[in-house]
Design an enzyme around this catalytic site. Structure first.
Site, PDB file in Angstrom:
ATOM      1  N   HIS A 162       2.917 -22.588  -0.988  1.00 56.29           N
ATOM      2  CA  HIS A 162       1.954 -23.576  -0.490  1.00 56.29           C
ATOM      3  C   HIS A 162       1.165 -24.214  -1.637  1.00 56.29           C
ATOM      4  CE1 HIS A 162      -1.173 -25.561   1.772  1.00 56.29           C
ATOM      5  NE2 HIS A 162      -2.081 -24.883   1.100  1.00 56.29           N
ATOM      6  N   HIS A 167       0.487 -28.332  -2.815  1.00 62.20           N
ATOM      7  CA  HIS A 167      -0.599 -29.031  -3.516  1.00 62.20           C
ATOM      8  C   HIS A 167      -0.180 -29.684  -4.841  1.00 62.20           C
ATOM      9  CE1 HIS A 167      -3.956 -28.241  -0.845  1.00 62.20           C
ATOM     10  NE2 HIS A 167      -3.459 -27.022  -0.654  1.00 62.20           N
ATOM     11  N   GLU A 208      -4.628 -31.646   3.658  1.00 68.80           N
ATOM     12  CA  GLU A 208      -3.816 -30.499   4.111  1.00 68.80           C
ATOM     13  C   GLU A 208      -2.841 -30.889   5.227  1.00 68.80           C
ATOM     14  OE1 GLU A 208      -3.452 -27.632   2.785  1.00 68.80           O
ATOM     15  OE2 GLU A 208      -5.308 -27.018   1.811  1.00 68.80           O
ATOM     16  N   SER A 227       4.447 -27.843   2.778  1.00 65.18           N
ATOM     17  CA  SER A 227       4.898 -26.502   2.396  1.00 65.18           C
ATOM     18  C   SER A 227       5.313 -25.665   3.602  1.00 65.18           C
ATOM     19  CB  SER A 227       3.792 -25.775   1.633  1.00 65.18           C
ATOM     20  OG  SER A 227       2.661 -25.595   2.465  1.00 65.18           O
TER      21      SER A 227
HETATM   22 FE   LIG Z   1      -4.074 -25.636   0.806  1.00 65.53          FE
END
Ligand SMILES: [Fe+2]
Length: 296
Positions: A162, A167, A208, A227
């Site tokens: 993730h 990111h 997000e 992700s």
């Molecule tokens: Fe995050």
């Protein structure tokens, strides 16, 4: 990382200095003593790290590297089909390795020339003020553990997949990196917890779990979607709403399920104008004006 405490496995340190990561009973690795010892050791390294010193390097096992190869290949395929062009192009420029888990300093050395962002180690949950505030210095706190090998395409908590495939691929875009930096600057202006939580929730529904319409298709740019092997295929079924900062900052959400409501921008320009514009001017008073609740 995600921004809700309950999603992270709590990390504690005993009086003797022993670090323990407390996995939930449902965690795929909870009954694997080797995995649990590994998680404790990786968390201990992050806790002993001091800013300015060398980022801890993890000697990832063959099994952990295999998990990365599987998930990174699967997510690369899904990214082509479901991610915003802004992310696809950023990921191509970043060129993360597919054959091994990159160390945090490897991520940093790839990101710095693109957007100046650096990765710093985190054992688990980082307090909101510290996590978001560090964006002002273009620093991203990242966990280093990886999900259990019995379920390579699933994790109940944010792991290196993730943090890095979500990111870092996003932070490789100068346009998205600038929005992160505005978040960091906003945190320095905000003193109240309510305004900080509001800002975190706007971040949740944009960086997000944000989606954007491109060439007649809904595509994702949020790190949580980028992700997630499962959710990246489901977000088009969500209740898609236009960007609305007040709604994003006050919406109630459940982090343990796919998000039923998502906020869909019409373009990256609109994300910059509306989301970036909010972060650029966010303050206790600005949030109070949006919610009608005066800061305490
Ligand atoms: Fe995050």
């Amino acid at each position: 990382m995600f921004t809700e405490a309950q999603l992270y496995s709590p990390v504690t340190t005993s009086v003797d200095g022993d670090v323990t990561v407390h996995l939930s009973d449902e965690h795929p690795g909870v009954r694997d003593p080797e995995y649990r010892a590994r998680r404790n050791a990786i968390a201990a390294l992050a806790l002993s790290h001091r800013p300015g010193s060398r980022t801890p390097r993890i000697d990832y096992t063959g099994e952990e590297q295999r998990v990365w190869r599987i998930v990174s290949a699967e997510l690369a395929r899904k990214r082509e089909r479901y991610a915003s062009v802004e992310v696809i192009e950023a990921a191509e420029r970043l060129g993360l390795p597919t054959d091994h888990i990159p160390q945090l300093d490897e991520v940093t050395s790839k990101l710095v020339p693109l957007t100046g962002f650096r990765y710093a180690p985190a054992a688990g949950l980082v307090p909101l003020r510290e996590f978001f505030g560090a964006f002002a210095d273009r620093t991203f706190h990242s966990t280093q553990y990886i999900r259990h090998h019995s379920a390579p395409l699933y994790t109940p908590e944010p792991d290196a997949v993730h943090e890095i495939l979500g990111h870092a691929n996003q932070l490789a875009s100068p346009r998205f990196a600038a929005i992160y930096a505005e978040v960091g600057a906003a945190v320095a202006r905000i003193t109240g917890e309510a305004a900080l939580k509001f800002l975190a929730d706007v971040f949740w529904f944009s960086m997000e779990f944000g989606v954007v319409r491109e060439a007649g298709e809904v595509r994702c740019y949020g790190a949580g979607l980028l992700s997630s092997f499962g959710e990246i295929e489901e977000f088009r079924q969500a209740d898609l709403r236009p960007l609305n900062i007040r709604e994003m900052g006050t919406a109630v959400y459940d982090i343990t399920h796919y998000q039923p409501v998502l906020f869909c921008a019409e373009s990256i320009d609109e994300i910059e104008d509306v989301v970036g514009g909010f972060f650029a001017t966010a303050s206790d008073d600005a949030v109070a004006a949006l919610t009608g609740v005066q800061p305490v």
